[in-house]
Design a protein around this motif. Structure first.
Motif, PDB file in Angstrom:
ATOM      1  N   MET A   1       0.851  -1.204   0.000  1.00  0.00           N
ATOM      2  CA  MET A   1       0.000   0.000   0.000  1.00  0.00           C
ATOM      3  C   MET A   1       0.879   1.244   0.000  1.00  0.00           C
ATOM      4  N   GLU A   2       0.485   2.248  -0.763  1.00  0.00           N
ATOM      5  CA  GLU A   2       1.253   3.487  -0.808  1.00  0.00           C
ATOM      6  C   GLU A   2       1.250   4.173   0.552  1.00  0.00           C
ATOM      7  N   VAL A   3       2.299   4.919   0.799  1.00  0.00           N
ATOM      8  CA  VAL A   3       2.429   5.640   2.057  1.00  0.00           C
ATOM      9  C   VAL A   3       1.256   6.618   2.215  1.00  0.00           C
ATOM     10  N   PRO A   4       0.692   6.757   3.432  1.00  0.00           N
ATOM     11  CA  PRO A   4      -0.393   7.711   3.671  1.00  0.00           C
ATOM     12  C   PRO A   4       0.136   9.158   3.591  1.00  0.00           C
ATOM     13  N   ILE A   5      -0.493   9.976   2.747  1.00  0.00           N
ATOM     14  CA  ILE A   5      -0.017  11.328   2.452  1.00  0.00           C
ATOM     15  C   ILE A   5      -0.981  12.375   2.986  1.00  0.00           C
ATOM     16  N   LEU A   6      -0.433  13.393   3.628  1.00  0.00           N
ATOM     17  CA  LEU A   6      -1.179  14.620   3.893  1.00  0.00           C
ATOM     18  C   LEU A   6      -0.782  15.626   2.819  1.00  0.00           C
ATOM     19  N   PHE A   7      -1.754  16.197   2.130  1.00  0.00           N
ATOM     20  CA  PHE A   7      -1.477  17.208   1.120  1.00  0.00           C
ATOM     21  C   PHE A   7      -1.795  18.575   1.699  1.00  0.00           C
ATOM     22  N   ALA A   8      -0.841  19.526   1.553  1.00  0.00           N
ATOM     23  CA  ALA A   8      -1.038  20.886   2.047  1.00  0.00           C
ATOM     24  C   ALA A   8      -0.891  21.866   0.895  1.00  0.00           C
ATOM     25  N   GLY A   9      -1.910  22.688   0.679  1.00  0.00           N
ATOM     26  CA  GLY A   9      -1.851  23.675  -0.396  1.00  0.00           C
ATOM     27  C   GLY A   9      -3.080  24.555  -0.350  1.00  0.00           C
ATOM     28  N   THR A  10      -3.074  25.601  -1.185  1.00  0.00           N
ATOM     29  CA  THR A  10      -4.173  26.557  -1.143  1.00  0.00           C
ATOM     30  C   THR A  10      -4.702  26.961  -2.524  1.00  0.00           C
ATOM     31  N   PRO A  11      -3.870  27.459  -3.482  1.00  0.00           N
ATOM     32  CA  PRO A  11      -4.409  28.022  -4.725  1.00  0.00           C
ATOM     33  C   PRO A  11      -4.754  26.964  -5.773  1.00  0.00           C
ATOM     34  N   ALA A  12      -5.162  27.446  -6.955  1.00  0.00           N
ATOM     35  CA  ALA A  12      -5.682  26.569  -8.003  1.00  0.00           C
ATOM     36  C   ALA A  12      -4.655  25.560  -8.492  1.00  0.00           C
ATOM     37  N   ASN A  13      -3.392  25.978  -8.662  1.00  0.00           N
ATOM     38  CA  ASN A  13      -2.401  25.017  -9.155  1.00  0.00           C
ATOM     39  C   ASN A  13      -2.137  23.920  -8.125  1.00  0.00           C
ATOM     40  N   ALA A  14      -2.253  24.248  -6.848  1.00  0.00           N
ATOM     41  CA  ALA A  14      -2.144  23.220  -5.814  1.00  0.00           C
ATOM     42  C   ALA A  14      -3.332  22.268  -5.887  1.00  0.00           C
ATOM     43  N   ALA A  15      -4.522  22.803  -6.161  1.00  0.00           N
ATOM     44  CA  ALA A  15      -5.705  21.955  -6.304  1.00  0.00           C
ATOM     45  C   ALA A  15      -5.539  20.984  -7.472  1.00  0.00           C
ATOM     46  N   ASP A  16      -4.962  21.461  -8.566  1.00  0.00           N
ATOM     47  CA  ASP A  16      -4.712  20.578  -9.710  1.00  0.00           C
ATOM     48  C   ASP A  16      -3.743  19.460  -9.327  1.00  0.00           C
TER      49      ASP A  16
END
Length: 308
Positions: A1-16
């Motif tokens: 299983m892939e490592v559990p990831i927390l994603f941190a970001g705010t603007p549109a390119n981060a959302a993409d």
């Protein structure tokens, strides 16, 4: 299983980038973003682009301006082991950096140590660079000072503005993550210190966009490209703001004083301190954006002058 990831970001390119990770099968267990912010003239509270995508994907969401002890507990409760950061907008302190077993890795849209800070794409264009790139590095307590896992260079295309370049760099960054996250998960990567002279890229204020017509046409072209879409390159016409959204520097062929616009055949030219600026897309005050030729045919007079 892939490592559990927390994603941190705010603007549109981060959302993409978040959407790319999830649709590519990576195990994103939660998302950290900035709180809702006032947007537009109505100042209506609006969730970040990352918050919207996290909701669409059904991911647990944490909204916070900084990663304090309470936020760290929320992150750890999600079972995250690795943090991936794309323009979150806040530095992490030592206790936050130590909260995840595999650490935090940040995508930055320059070839570090060049253009540390909030606006690397805009500053690369503002300075007329021919090359930029994407850096994936491990976060430390400094501002974009951590050790580098990988970099991907790319040329800057003629006429490429900040919006177009950021979109292209976002795709490069997604590919870089797809390659690198498995290496991080399996501890098969190596890091190298940043080397070379560091430079800095603070956020562009509105004043950065104000055009000095005594500057060269090439300098102004770079300014127009760097400031599109934000904060916008602008000048004054009859005391009101006049945005220049797209323009090209040309050698001087006509006798035009700086700030003097003129219609020459199929070209709308403006005199500068060195060369001509050919206007292509403009937005007069209180009007929609339009082709410069349409504006010139309807509004340009012999006595028209822009104001620096």
């Amino acid at each position: 299983m892939e490592v559990p990831i927390l994603f941190a970001g705010t603007p549109a390119n981060a959302a993409d980038t978040l959407r790319h990770l999830v649709t590519s099968g990576f195990n994103v267990v939660g998302v950290l973003t900035r709180p809702d912010a006032e947007v537009g003239r109505s100042r209506e509270l609006t969730p970040s682009a990352v918050a919207i995508v996290a909701g669409e994907l059904g991911l647990p969401l944490i909204k916070a301006n900084r990663v304090d002890h309470d936020v760290i507990r929320e992150i750890q409760a999600l079972g995250a082991e690795l943090g991936i950061v794309v323009a979150y907008g806040s530095l992490l302190k030592r206790d936050a950096l130590n909260a995840l077993p595999l650490g935090w890795f940040n995508l930055h849209y320059s070839l570090l140590p060049k253009y540390r800070g909030a606006a690397p794409v805009q500053h690369s264009l503002l300075n007329g660079d021919r090359e930029t790139g994407v850096t994936l590095f491990k976060l430390d307590e400094g501002m974009d000072t951590g050790e580098i896992l990988s970099q991907t260079p790319t040329p800057i295309n003629a006429g490429e503005n900040a919006a177009n370049l950021l979109s292209r760099l976002t795709l490069i960054g997604c590919a870089l993550l797809s390659e690198s996250v498995p290496q991080i998960s399996s501890a098969t990567y190596s890091l190298k210190p940043q080397s070379g002279e560091a430079s800095f890229a603070p956020k562009l204020t509105r004043e950065f966009g104000r055009i000095d017509w005594q500057s060269s046409a090439r300098t102004i072209e770079c300014q127009v490209l760097a400031c599109n879409p934000e904060p916008g390159a602008w000048t004054l016409l009859n005391g009101q703001g006049f945005k220049i959204l797209d323009a090209v520097a040309l050698p001087q062929t006509e006798n035009l004083a700086p700030a003097q616009p003129s219609l020459h055949g199929a070209k709308v030219l403006v005199g500068t301190g060195n060369g001509h600026l050919m206007l292509q897309l403009v937005q007069p005050a209180s009007k929609r954006q339009m082709a410069a030729m349409d504006w010139a045919r309807g509004s340009l007079k012999p006595e028209t002058r822009f104001e620096s």
